[in-house]
Design a protein around this motif. Structure first.
Motif, PDB file in Angstrom:
ATOM      1  N   PHE A 304       0.803  -1.217   0.000  1.00 12.36           N
ATOM      2  CA  PHE A 304       0.000   0.000   0.000  1.00 12.36           C
ATOM      3  C   PHE A 304       0.837   1.269   0.000  1.00 12.36           C
ATOM      4  O   PHE A 304       0.312   2.347  -0.192  1.00 12.36           O
ATOM      5  CB  PHE A 304      -0.932  -0.007   1.207  1.00 12.36           C
ATOM      6  CG  PHE A 304      -1.969  -1.090   1.139  1.00 12.36           C
ATOM      7  CD1 PHE A 304      -3.034  -0.970   0.279  1.00 12.36           C
ATOM      8  CD2 PHE A 304      -1.860  -2.226   1.908  1.00 12.36           C
ATOM      9  CE1 PHE A 304      -4.001  -1.970   0.191  1.00 12.36           C
ATOM     10  CE2 PHE A 304      -2.816  -3.233   1.842  1.00 12.36           C
ATOM     11  CZ  PHE A 304      -3.888  -3.112   0.973  1.00 12.36           C
ATOM     12  N   THR A 306       2.946   4.482   1.359  1.00 12.73           N
ATOM     13  CA  THR A 306       2.727   5.389   2.499  1.00 12.73           C
ATOM     14  C   THR A 306       1.632   6.411   2.240  1.00 12.73           C
ATOM     15  O   THR A 306       1.238   7.129   3.140  1.00 12.73           O
ATOM     16  CB  THR A 306       4.024   6.142   2.819  1.00 12.73           C
ATOM     17  OG1 THR A 306       4.458   6.811   1.632  1.00 12.73           O
ATOM     18  CG2 THR A 306       5.100   5.177   3.304  1.00 12.73           C
ATOM     19  N   ASN A 321      -7.255  12.697   8.945  1.00 15.43           N
ATOM     20  CA  ASN A 321      -6.017  12.003   9.277  1.00 15.43           C
ATOM     21  C   ASN A 321      -5.263  11.794   7.979  1.00 15.43           C
ATOM     22  O   ASN A 321      -5.813  11.276   7.018  1.00 15.43           O
ATOM     23  CB  ASN A 321      -6.344  10.659   9.925  1.00 15.43           C
ATOM     24  CG  ASN A 321      -5.096   9.930  10.362  1.00 15.43           C
ATOM     25  OD1 ASN A 321      -3.992  10.452  10.215  1.00 15.43           O
ATOM     26  ND2 ASN A 321      -5.256   8.743  10.886  1.00 15.43           N
ATOM     27  N   SER A 325      -3.533   3.585   8.708  1.00 18.13           N
ATOM     28  CA  SER A 325      -2.682   2.836   9.621  1.00 18.13           C
ATOM     29  C   SER A 325      -2.928   1.337   9.651  1.00 18.13           C
ATOM     30  O   SER A 325      -2.139   0.611  10.230  1.00 18.13           O
ATOM     31  CB  SER A 325      -2.862   3.385  11.039  1.00 18.13           C
ATOM     32  OG  SER A 325      -4.210   3.287  11.431  1.00 18.13           O
ATOM     33  N   SER A 326      -4.007   0.860   9.073  1.00 20.94           N
ATOM     34  CA  SER A 326      -4.242  -0.575   9.143  1.00 20.94           C
ATOM     35  C   SER A 326      -4.928  -1.055   7.869  1.00 20.94           C
ATOM     36  O   SER A 326      -5.648  -0.311   7.211  1.00 20.94           O
ATOM     37  CB  SER A 326      -5.104  -0.921  10.361  1.00 20.94           C
ATOM     38  OG  SER A 326      -6.360  -0.309  10.263  1.00 20.94           O
ATOM     39  N   PHE A 327      -4.688  -2.298   7.544  1.00 23.56           N
ATOM     40  CA  PHE A 327      -5.210  -2.858   6.309  1.00 23.56           C
ATOM     41  C   PHE A 327      -5.727  -4.271   6.565  1.00 23.56           C
ATOM     42  O   PHE A 327      -5.097  -5.032   7.297  1.00 23.56           O
ATOM     43  CB  PHE A 327      -4.115  -2.916   5.237  1.00 23.56           C
ATOM     44  CG  PHE A 327      -3.466  -1.592   4.981  1.00 23.56           C
ATOM     45  CD1 PHE A 327      -3.986  -0.719   4.053  1.00 23.56           C
ATOM     46  CD2 PHE A 327      -2.343  -1.213   5.697  1.00 23.56           C
ATOM     47  CE1 PHE A 327      -3.395   0.507   3.826  1.00 23.56           C
ATOM     48  CE2 PHE A 327      -1.734   0.009   5.479  1.00 23.56           C
ATOM     49  CZ  PHE A 327      -2.266   0.874   4.542  1.00 23.56           C
ATOM     50  N   ALA A 328      -6.867  -4.610   5.975  1.00 22.95           N
ATOM     51  CA  ALA A 328      -7.385  -5.968   6.053  1.00 22.95           C
ATOM     52  C   ALA A 328      -7.607  -6.451   4.631  1.00 22.95           C
ATOM     53  O   ALA A 328      -8.030  -5.692   3.758  1.00 22.95           O
ATOM     54  CB  ALA A 328      -8.685  -5.999   6.834  1.00 22.95           C
ATOM     55  N   ARG A 335      -9.617  -3.458   2.960  1.00 19.47           N
ATOM     56  CA  ARG A 335     -10.173  -2.452   3.871  1.00 19.47           C
ATOM     57  C   ARG A 335      -9.020  -1.675   4.469  1.00 19.47           C
ATOM     58  O   ARG A 335      -8.002  -2.239   4.872  1.00 19.47           O
ATOM     59  CB  ARG A 335     -10.996  -3.127   4.973  1.00 19.47           C
ATOM     60  CG  ARG A 335     -11.531  -2.174   6.009  1.00 19.47           C
ATOM     61  CD  ARG A 335     -12.636  -2.829   6.817  1.00 19.47           C
ATOM     62  NE  ARG A 335     -12.223  -4.029   7.525  1.00 19.47           N
ATOM     63  CZ  ARG A 335     -11.607  -4.031   8.704  1.00 19.47           C
ATOM     64  NH1 ARG A 335     -11.315  -2.892   9.289  1.00 19.47           N
ATOM     65  NH2 ARG A 335     -11.285  -5.166   9.294  1.00 19.47           N
ATOM     66  N   THR A 339      -6.900   4.343  12.977  1.00 19.86           N
ATOM     67  CA  THR A 339      -7.319   4.132  14.347  1.00 19.86           C
ATOM     68  C   THR A 339      -7.230   5.428  15.147  1.00 19.86           C
ATOM     69  O   THR A 339      -6.278   6.176  15.004  1.00 19.86           O
ATOM     70  CB  THR A 339      -6.416   3.074  15.015  1.00 19.86           C
ATOM     71  OG1 THR A 339      -6.446   1.909  14.216  1.00 19.86           O
ATOM     72  CG2 THR A 339      -6.902   2.751  16.412  1.00 19.86           C
ATOM     73  N   GLY A 340      -8.228   5.661  15.955  1.00 17.80           N
ATOM     74  CA  GLY A 340      -8.176   6.816  16.833  1.00 17.80           C
ATOM     75  C   GLY A 340      -9.378   7.723  16.681  1.00 17.80           C
ATOM     76  O   GLY A 340     -10.447   7.303  16.246  1.00 17.80           O
TER      77      GLY A 340
ATOM     78  N   PHE B   7      -3.679  -6.005  13.322  1.00 21.87           N
ATOM     79  CA  PHE B   7      -4.509  -7.166  12.988  1.00 21.87           C
ATOM     80  C   PHE B   7      -3.753  -8.443  13.347  1.00 21.87           C
ATOM     81  O   PHE B   7      -2.559  -8.568  13.059  1.00 21.87           O
ATOM     82  CB  PHE B   7      -4.849  -7.192  11.494  1.00 21.87           C
ATOM     83  CG  PHE B   7      -5.824  -6.151  11.076  1.00 21.87           C
ATOM     84  CD1 PHE B   7      -7.167  -6.260  11.418  1.00 21.87           C
ATOM     85  CD2 PHE B   7      -5.418  -5.047  10.357  1.00 21.87           C
ATOM     86  CE1 PHE B   7      -8.081  -5.293  11.035  1.00 21.87           C
ATOM     87  CE2 PHE B   7      -6.325  -4.073   9.970  1.00 21.87           C
ATOM     88  CZ  PHE B   7      -7.666  -4.194  10.318  1.00 21.87           C
ATOM     89  N   LEU B  50      -2.337   8.517  17.479  1.00 27.89           N
ATOM     90  CA  LEU B  50      -3.526   9.337  17.607  1.00 27.89           C
ATOM     91  C   LEU B  50      -3.464  10.433  16.562  1.00 27.89           C
ATOM     92  O   LEU B  50      -2.529  11.231  16.551  1.00 27.89           O
ATOM     93  CB  LEU B  50      -3.608   9.946  19.002  1.00 27.89           C
ATOM     94  CG  LEU B  50      -3.963   8.965  20.112  1.00 27.89           C
ATOM     95  CD1 LEU B  50      -3.987   9.678  21.452  1.00 27.89           C
ATOM     96  CD2 LEU B  50      -5.314   8.322  19.860  1.00 27.89           C
ATOM     97  N   PRO B  51      -4.404  10.461  15.666  1.00 28.28           N
ATOM     98  CA  PRO B  51      -4.359  11.440  14.596  1.00 28.28           C
ATOM     99  C   PRO B  51      -4.763  12.829  15.076  1.00 28.28           C
ATOM    100  O   PRO B  51      -5.427  12.977  16.106  1.00 28.28           O
ATOM    101  CB  PRO B  51      -5.380  10.897  13.597  1.00 28.28           C
ATOM    102  CG  PRO B  51      -6.348  10.162  14.445  1.00 28.28           C
ATOM    103  CD  PRO B  51      -5.559   9.578  15.573  1.00 28.28           C
ATOM    104  N   VAL B  52      -4.359  13.799  14.317  1.00 26.22           N
ATOM    105  CA  VAL B  52      -4.778  15.174  14.592  1.00 26.22           C
ATOM    106  C   VAL B  52      -6.149  15.371  13.968  1.00 26.22           C
ATOM    107  O   VAL B  52      -6.360  15.092  12.792  1.00 26.22           O
ATOM    108  CB  VAL B  52      -3.774  16.165  13.980  1.00 26.22           C
ATOM    109  CG1 VAL B  52      -4.254  17.586  14.171  1.00 26.22           C
ATOM    110  CG2 VAL B  52      -2.408  15.948  14.609  1.00 26.22           C
TER     111      VAL B  52
END
Lengths: 362, 72
Positions: A304, A306, A321, A325-328, A335, A339-340, B7, B50-52
């Motif tokens: 993916f 950056t 954002n 930060s995460s991929f499924a 997907r 997160t956050g 994950f 933690l995003p802005v």
């Protein structure tokens, strides 16, 4: 009007056209992208000399010692054989003497599900015929092989190139292997290898099945042995039967879909052309999914980068954002999540950018 | 080298940052299993960042027309 029927050649019509025998209909050619039209990874650009993987779709170049070969779709810009527009070209980068364990080759893996009807590994094993167009700056006897994924059954074969820098069509007929284990699921069923230089350990006797791992034939011409030597190939076909029929031409959309079962390259660019809805998931993740154009062979590896996307507040168009930060990954979709705190925003959207790649190669 | 992710069924391949899913049919996962069998261990997952979040100004409510007759 005269029509002649010959049990060996087929039916010849009065205009000279020939309907060959053993003509099968539909997916005669088990090779995908045999005419080298599709090049999702490099889009016609040359590889580095460290290439040890796929070049044009479904065809990989393997080298046991790095730096000896480069590869490119339509390398050298020669005129392809009549009826073809593309070929895979490999060029030697040095004059290298192979060691006993070395191997340099172009190879193609046929998925087990696509060759299960050949019944290899049983008494009913069917004969297949491999055909291809080849052009090299070298002449002589070249080698290749068919082998199973366990690397313990191999059929080395040889063919000759008689004229340098001239396209020649080659045909190899192989009686199906009645022993051994041949994958019939979604793993690699048959590997077709064309040798560009192989050491003695990886070379066998042409024309017979052997219980071992052989990629070429003993004494075959070594392309990596000559600096600047070229090896071009196209029109690769593997079909059931003992006759090489005309190359099966499939629509480009069909061929691309066949390739995408193994590899998908997206080009989302840098703008806002591709936007998908994002949702609040599990209380702390903003998450968006994209369906794949085809079902992939297996769960794909995802590259993916950056800058695959940016989550936005769909109401205010404010960026939530800048980092995903995460991929499924599934066979049908991928997907992306962040997160956050952005999860609190709804509705939201994800703008997809960059050139993500998904690979479920054999 | 590999790194765990948030994950449980995906690992990151560090040289190209690719996400490798835990599917026995995936050849990259097969390579990861081989790497593990050689005694290697993946790096721990990155902590979630933690995003802005940009503050969004509240949208002023628009005046709504009314059929009520004005007093006066």
């Amino acid at each position: 009007m005269s029509v002649s029927i010959n049990g060996t050649n087929g039916v010849t019509f009065n205009d000279g056209s020939l309907q060959k025998t053993s003509a099968q209909t539909g997916f005669r050619n088990r090779i995908i992208n045999g005419d080298m039209r599709i090049d999702q990874r490099f889009a016609g650009a040359a590889t580095a000399n460290t290439i040890n993987g796929y070049v044009v779709d479904r065809f990989q170049v393997s080298q046991s010692t790095s730096g000896k070969l480069i590869a490119q779709q339509n390398a050298g810009s020669v005129t392809p054989p009549s009826g073809f527009t593309n070929y895979l070209g490999v060029t030697s980068q040095s004059s290298y003497s192979v060691t006993s364990s070395d191997f340099f080759l172009v190879q193609h893996a046929l998925e087990g599900l696509n060759i299960s009807d050949l019944a290899w590994g049983t008494a009913s094993a069917k004969t297949v015929t491999v055909s291809f167009w080849v052009r090299s700056s070298l002449t002589g006897t070249f080698g290749g092989s068919l082998r199973n994924s366990a690397n313990n059954r191999s059929y080395p074969f040889s063919y000759s190139i008689s004229s340098a820098n001239t396209w020649e069509q080659k045909t190899i007929t192989v009686s199906g292997d009645t022993t051994g284990t041949w994958e019939t699921g979604n793993g690699a069923g048959i590997w077709l290898a064309l040798g560009l230089g192989a050491g003695s350990t990886n070379s066998g006797t042409a024309g017979a099945w052997a219980g071992g791992f052989f990629l070429s034939t003993t004494g075959a011409t070594s392309v990596v042995g000559t600096n600047g030597a070229t090896f071009y190939i196209t029109g690769v076909q593997l079909e059931a039967g003992s006759t090489a029929t005309d190359f099966e031409r499939r629509p480009i959309g069909t061929e691309l879909a066949l390739c995408q079962r193994y590899f998908i390259a997206y080009e989302f660019g840098t703008g806002t052309d591709t936007i998908v809805n994002s949702h609040f998931l599990n209380g702390n993740t903003q998450s968006a999914s994209l369906s794949l154009p085809v079902t992939m062979r297996a769960l794909p590896t995802g590259e993916f980068g950056t800058t695959v996307g940016t989550f936005w507040n769909a109401t205010s168009s404010a960026a939530l954002n800048t980092a995903t930060s995460s991929f499924a990954l599934t066979k049908y979709s991928f997907r992306i999540g962040a997160t956050g705190n952005p999860s609190a925003i709804s509705p939201a959207q994800l703008i997809l950018n960059g050139t993500p790649k998904l690979s479920a190669e054999l | 080298m590999y790194k765990k992710t948030l994950f449980e069924n995906v690992v990151r391949r560090t040289y190209d940052n690719a996400c490798v899913p835990f599917d026995p049919a995936n050849t990259d996962y097969q390579a990861y299993l081989k790497w593990l069998s050689e005694g290697n261990e993946p790096l721990p997952a990155d902590e979630p960042q933690l995003p802005v979040v940009e503050e969004v100004a509240p949208v002023a409510e628009e005046a709504t027309p009314t059929d009520e007759p004005s007093e006066g």
